[in-house]
Design an enzyme around this catalytic site. Structure first.
Site, mmCIF file in Angstrom:
data_model
loop_
_atom_site.group_PDB
_atom_site.id
_atom_site.type_symbol
_atom_site.label_atom_id
_atom_site.label_comp_id
_atom_site.label_asym_id
_atom_site.label_seq_id
_atom_site.Cartn_x
_atom_site.Cartn_y
_atom_site.Cartn_z
ATOM 1 N N HIS A 1 127.361 -90.525 57.264
ATOM 2 C CA HIS A 1 128.815 -90.337 57.391
ATOM 3 C C HIS A 1 129.227 -91.392 58.308
ATOM 4 O O HIS A 1 128.515 -91.665 59.474
ATOM 5 C CB HIS A 1 128.924 -88.719 57.841
ATOM 6 C CG HIS A 1 128.352 -88.434 59.278
ATOM 7 N ND1 HIS A 1 129.166 -88.792 60.351
ATOM 8 C CD2 HIS A 1 127.032 -87.809 59.809
ATOM 9 C CE1 HIS A 1 128.475 -88.288 61.327
ATOM 10 N NE2 HIS A 1 127.094 -87.812 61.006
ATOM 11 N N ASP B 1 132.387 -90.282 59.753
ATOM 12 C CA ASP B 1 133.423 -89.638 60.477
ATOM 13 C C ASP B 1 132.861 -89.478 62.052
ATOM 14 O O ASP B 1 131.612 -89.350 61.888
ATOM 15 C CB ASP B 1 133.975 -88.428 59.989
ATOM 16 C CG ASP B 1 132.907 -87.634 59.647
ATOM 17 O OD1 ASP B 1 131.733 -87.850 58.972
ATOM 18 O OD2 ASP B 1 133.001 -86.368 59.838
ATOM 19 N N GLU C 1 131.313 -84.996 57.509
ATOM 20 C CA GLU C 1 130.234 -84.493 57.970
ATOM 21 C C GLU C 1 130.563 -83.528 59.412
ATOM 22 O O GLU C 1 130.107 -82.522 59.561
ATOM 23 C CB GLU C 1 129.016 -85.248 58.413
ATOM 24 C CG GLU C 1 127.645 -84.621 58.325
ATOM 25 C CD GLU C 1 127.195 -84.210 59.695
ATOM 26 O OE1 GLU C 1 126.358 -83.253 59.876
ATOM 27 O OE2 GLU C 1 128.079 -84.688 60.629
ATOM 28 N N GLU C 2 131.308 -84.185 60.276
ATOM 29 C CA GLU C 2 131.592 -83.513 61.444
ATOM 30 C C GLU C 2 132.662 -82.468 61.524
ATOM 31 O O GLU C 2 132.898 -81.650 62.361
ATOM 32 C CB GLU C 2 132.105 -84.814 62.572
ATOM 33 C CG GLU C 2 131.091 -85.782 62.904
ATOM 34 C CD GLU C 2 129.736 -85.217 63.408
ATOM 35 O OE1 GLU C 2 129.582 -84.112 63.766
ATOM 36 O OE2 GLU C 2 129.087 -86.035 63.956
ATOM 37 N N HIS D 1 127.653 -87.412 70.586
ATOM 38 C CA HIS D 1 128.714 -86.394 71.072
ATOM 39 C C HIS D 1 129.035 -86.507 72.520
ATOM 40 O O HIS D 1 130.040 -85.735 72.866
ATOM 41 C CB HIS D 1 128.651 -85.130 70.418
ATOM 42 C CG HIS D 1 128.518 -84.765 68.964
ATOM 43 N ND1 HIS D 1 128.802 -83.693 68.405
ATOM 44 C CD2 HIS D 1 128.140 -85.740 67.998
ATOM 45 C CE1 HIS D 1 128.615 -83.728 67.206
ATOM 46 N NE2 HIS D 1 128.225 -84.960 66.830
#
Length: 385
Positions: free
Chosen positions: A74, A76, A140-141, A358
């Site tokens: 991903h 994103d 995905e997030e 993150h």
């Protein structure tokens, strides 16, 4: 490799992707960049957008090839949080102290860059007998319902199929090569509301307080041993993550109270079996206390396992050859899009050290990006050998 086709630099490609501000659900230019790069290398590219989410499918080789290896990832990213707390521009892709800094540097634009670079170089130098497929999502997030799910739905309709898939999520806890994922726990959340009768705290007989009932339910759920673990999974867990009543008064018994629980479960359970257990506990407490109860459940994904075998051996061998480490086969961690891919084909996950994903000042070692490309390249070489 043709003289005019230099190897793809995965570090430079990671930097280009990090500079795309693709915070879920924004595409931010990341998939456009990859589509152009892959198209120039001879991949057939299709945008599979759905529900306002951008997705990219790319294939080198013939559709329906008997042997087809897939990568999933991903582009994103999660929001940056407090931008002022960063010591680098979150979307600047600054290189400092041997690391590339920026949101998504670890999770997982470097992984996408590494497998895209490995795939392009591989088909240019040693075109395989078969197909290489890349399924890259921008969701995905987020809710993840219009990302990899949309790609797999489209693939089923179009007759596109992966024989095996490697998801490039960060999987290593401490050092490059120390862990790969052969499965994931299931994840589900339940929102429970208990309702009684509001009243004055001095006149208990005129009210029905739902709080003692909720306290009993929270204790029953959190103290219950779901299991002792299975062959490849740790014990399942249930966490009470919040209890909310919203009552500022000291002389008022509230009418209702709410609780949220999250369960991470192994292959001894299913979302349905756990939902039935939660409902039976809720019904029992309601009967004991005379309150009414409501419950809403969201299952984010069932637990799954790709048993140790040819695919895990293939990836483990490549990791060992490039890092000197034999990765532990693990099912730990949260959820990933492998939970969707497992219904399509055998799937495992291997990627970078995920210590800063993150976080503020997310960053990745330059050497690890290059190492990851080498691992993915060896996987392709050995798969098509």
């Amino acid at each position: 490799m043709p003289q005019d086709s230099a190897p793809i630099d995965p570090v430079d490609l990671t930097a280009q992707l990090v500079r795309c501000a693709s915070v879920t659900p924004e595409e931010g230019g990341a998939l456009v960049l990859l589509e152009n790069l892959l198209s120039e290398a001879g991949f057939t590219c299709t945008r599979v957008d759905r529900g306002g989410i951008a997705n990219l499918f790319a294939r080198w080789g013939e559709k329906g090839a008997a042997r087809s290896f897939g990568f999933n990832g991903h582009t994103d990213v999660v929001p940056v949080g407090d931008a002022a707390a960063w010591t680098a521009d979150p979307f600047g892709a600054e290189i400092r102290d041997g690391q590339l800094w920026g949101r998504g540097a670890t999770d997982m634009k470097s992984g996408v860059a590494a497998f895209a670079a490995a795939a392009i170089d591989f088909v240019r130098t040693t075109p395989p007998e078969g197909a290489i497929l890349l399924a890259i999502t921008g969701d995905e997030e987020g809710d993840a319902q219009d990302g990899t799910v949309a790609l797999l739905d489209w693939m089923a309709t179009e007759g596109e199929a992966m024989s095996a898939c490697l998801v490039g999520e960060p999987t290593c806890p401490e050092t490059m090569g120390d862990m790969m994922k052969i499965g994931r726990r299931g994840s589900m959340s339940a929102w429970i509301t208990l309702t009684g009768v509001q009243g004055h705290s001095a006149y208990l007989h005129r009210a029905l307080n739902p709080l003692p009932a909720m306290a009993r339910l929270a204790d029953r759920l959190s103290s219950h041993v779901l299991d002792d673990g299975t062959d490849h999974f740790d014990p399942s867990t249930l966490a009470v993550v919040t209890i909310d009543t919203g009552n500022p008064a000291t002389n008022v018994i509230p009418e209702s109270t709410r609780m949220t629980v999250n369960i991470r479960y192994n292959d001894a359970h299913s979302g349905d079996s756990l939902t039935r257990w939660l409902q039976s506990e809720l019904d029992s407490v309601c009967d004991s206390f005379g309150v009414t109860g409501e419950m809403t459940v969201k299952n984010s994904g069932e637990s799954f396992l790709t048993p140790p075998g040819p695919l895990s051996d293939l990836v483990s061998s490549a990791v060992q050859a490039e890092t000197g480490q034999t990765p532990v086969l693990s099912t730990s961690g949260g959820t990933s899009d492998a939970r969707f891919v497992k219904d399509h084909c055998p799937v495992v996950e291997f990627g970078l050290v995920g210590q800063t994903m993150h976080q503020v000042d997310e960053r990745v070692d330059i050497a690890h990006i290059e190492q990851l490309k080498a691992i993915y390249a060896r996987v392709l070489k050995d798969y098509f050998a």
